[in-house]
Design a protein around this motif. Sequence first.
Motif, PDB file in Angstrom:
ATOM      1  N   THR A 114       0.823  -1.205   0.000  1.00  0.00           N
ATOM      2  CA  THR A 114       0.000   0.000   0.000  1.00  0.00           C
ATOM      3  C   THR A 114       0.858   1.255   0.000  1.00  0.00           C
ATOM      4  O   THR A 114       0.697   2.140  -0.844  1.00  0.00           O
ATOM      5  CB  THR A 114      -0.927   0.020   1.236  1.00  0.00           C
ATOM      6  OG1 THR A 114      -1.759  -1.135   1.208  1.00  0.00           O
ATOM      7  CG2 THR A 114      -1.775   1.273   1.279  1.00  0.00           C
ATOM      8  N   LEU A 115       1.764   1.342   0.960  1.00  0.00           N
ATOM      9  CA  LEU A 115       2.514   2.574   1.175  1.00  0.00           C
ATOM     10  C   LEU A 115       3.722   2.730   0.253  1.00  0.00           C
ATOM     11  O   LEU A 115       3.948   3.816  -0.285  1.00  0.00           O
ATOM     12  CB  LEU A 115       2.957   2.656   2.635  1.00  0.00           C
ATOM     13  CG  LEU A 115       1.815   2.658   3.653  1.00  0.00           C
ATOM     14  CD1 LEU A 115       2.370   2.620   5.069  1.00  0.00           C
ATOM     15  CD2 LEU A 115       0.900   3.839   3.463  1.00  0.00           C
ATOM     16  N   ASP A 116       4.476   1.678   0.068  1.00  0.00           N
ATOM     17  CA  ASP A 116       5.722   1.801  -0.684  1.00  0.00           C
ATOM     18  C   ASP A 116       5.573   1.534  -2.175  1.00  0.00           C
ATOM     19  O   ASP A 116       6.428   1.944  -2.947  1.00  0.00           O
ATOM     20  CB  ASP A 116       6.784   0.867  -0.111  1.00  0.00           C
ATOM     21  CG  ASP A 116       7.217   1.287   1.278  1.00  0.00           C
ATOM     22  OD1 ASP A 116       7.221   2.504   1.553  1.00  0.00           O
ATOM     23  OD2 ASP A 116       7.535   0.413   2.092  1.00  0.00           O
ATOM     24  N   ALA A 120      -8.882  -2.087   3.021  1.00  0.00           N
ATOM     25  CA  ALA A 120      -9.533  -0.914   2.411  1.00  0.00           C
ATOM     26  C   ALA A 120      -8.499   0.124   1.993  1.00  0.00           C
ATOM     27  O   ALA A 120      -8.634   0.749   0.922  1.00  0.00           O
ATOM     28  CB  ALA A 120     -10.539  -0.307   3.389  1.00  0.00           C
ATOM     29  N   ASP A 121      -7.473   0.314   2.801  1.00  0.00           N
ATOM     30  CA  ASP A 121      -6.418   1.264   2.473  1.00  0.00           C
ATOM     31  C   ASP A 121      -5.678   0.823   1.208  1.00  0.00           C
ATOM     32  O   ASP A 121      -5.341   1.641   0.352  1.00  0.00           O
ATOM     33  CB  ASP A 121      -5.458   1.383   3.667  1.00  0.00           C
ATOM     34  CG  ASP A 121      -4.635   2.647   3.638  1.00  0.00           C
ATOM     35  OD1 ASP A 121      -5.071   3.656   3.053  1.00  0.00           O
ATOM     36  OD2 ASP A 121      -3.532   2.629   4.232  1.00  0.00           O
ATOM     37  N   TYR A 122      -5.433  -0.469   1.088  1.00  0.00           N
ATOM     38  CA  TYR A 122      -4.774  -1.004  -0.107  1.00  0.00           C
ATOM     39  C   TYR A 122      -5.631  -0.747  -1.350  1.00  0.00           C
ATOM     40  O   TYR A 122      -5.138  -0.260  -2.363  1.00  0.00           O
ATOM     41  CB  TYR A 122      -4.503  -2.496   0.064  1.00  0.00           C
ATOM     42  CG  TYR A 122      -3.794  -3.136  -1.117  1.00  0.00           C
ATOM     43  CD1 TYR A 122      -2.537  -2.707  -1.525  1.00  0.00           C
ATOM     44  CD2 TYR A 122      -4.374  -4.195  -1.816  1.00  0.00           C
ATOM     45  CE1 TYR A 122      -1.881  -3.300  -2.594  1.00  0.00           C
ATOM     46  CE2 TYR A 122      -3.730  -4.798  -2.875  1.00  0.00           C
ATOM     47  CZ  TYR A 122      -2.482  -4.349  -3.266  1.00  0.00           C
ATOM     48  OH  TYR A 122      -1.838  -4.938  -4.329  1.00  0.00           O
ATOM     49  N   ALA A 141      -6.735   2.454  -6.332  1.00  0.00           N
ATOM     50  CA  ALA A 141      -7.590   3.362  -7.108  1.00  0.00           C
ATOM     51  C   ALA A 141      -6.865   4.672  -7.403  1.00  0.00           C
ATOM     52  O   ALA A 141      -6.925   5.195  -8.526  1.00  0.00           O
ATOM     53  CB  ALA A 141      -8.897   3.618  -6.366  1.00  0.00           C
ATOM     54  N   ARG A 142      -6.164   5.216  -6.418  1.00  0.00           N
ATOM     55  CA  ARG A 142      -5.424   6.468  -6.627  1.00  0.00           C
ATOM     56  C   ARG A 142      -4.266   6.254  -7.601  1.00  0.00           C
ATOM     57  O   ARG A 142      -4.033   7.077  -8.488  1.00  0.00           O
ATOM     58  CB  ARG A 142      -4.897   7.003  -5.287  1.00  0.00           C
ATOM     59  CG  ARG A 142      -4.105   8.285  -5.429  1.00  0.00           C
ATOM     60  CD  ARG A 142      -4.986   9.456  -5.890  1.00  0.00           C
ATOM     61  NE  ARG A 142      -4.147  10.574  -6.260  1.00  0.00           N
ATOM     62  CZ  ARG A 142      -4.199  11.212  -7.440  1.00  0.00           C
ATOM     63  NH1 ARG A 142      -5.096  10.875  -8.334  1.00  0.00           N
ATOM     64  NH2 ARG A 142      -3.386  12.200  -7.685  1.00  0.00           N
ATOM     65  N   ALA A 143      -3.550   5.151  -7.456  1.00  0.00           N
ATOM     66  CA  ALA A 143      -2.444   4.844  -8.364  1.00  0.00           C
ATOM     67  C   ALA A 143      -2.952   4.693  -9.790  1.00  0.00           C
ATOM     68  O   ALA A 143      -2.336   5.208 -10.743  1.00  0.00           O
ATOM     69  CB  ALA A 143      -1.724   3.578  -7.911  1.00  0.00           C
TER      70      ALA A 143
END
Length: 102
Positions: free
Chosen positions: A39-41, A82-84, A89-91
């Motif tokens: 998710t983050l990296d 959900a964060d993933y 979606a943003r990516a």
Amino acid sequence: MDRQREHVLGVLEGLSEEDLRRPVLPSGWSCLALLRHLTLDVERFRFPGLIAGEQDAAGQPAADAEAHWCVPEGTTIDEVFADYRAAIARADAVLAAAAPEQ
């Protein structure tokens, strides 16, 4: 990328909470920590951070490798998943906007 994302979700969504949180390496790494890392990296840093130049609240590209392998205490499995999905979606939106016109 979509097939790889679906594969990750397909494997992890079939695991119990205990299995998702269980450390599988001496470092404490768990399957849920892997999802947080992706998710983050990957989804947030590499796409919005590097391609779109988005920054975190401190004005830096979002990347803190040590913290990204840890799931904060009190974070639910549903929140991590959900964060993933939100990061995907943003990516995808960033990639679509960056695609050259043909």
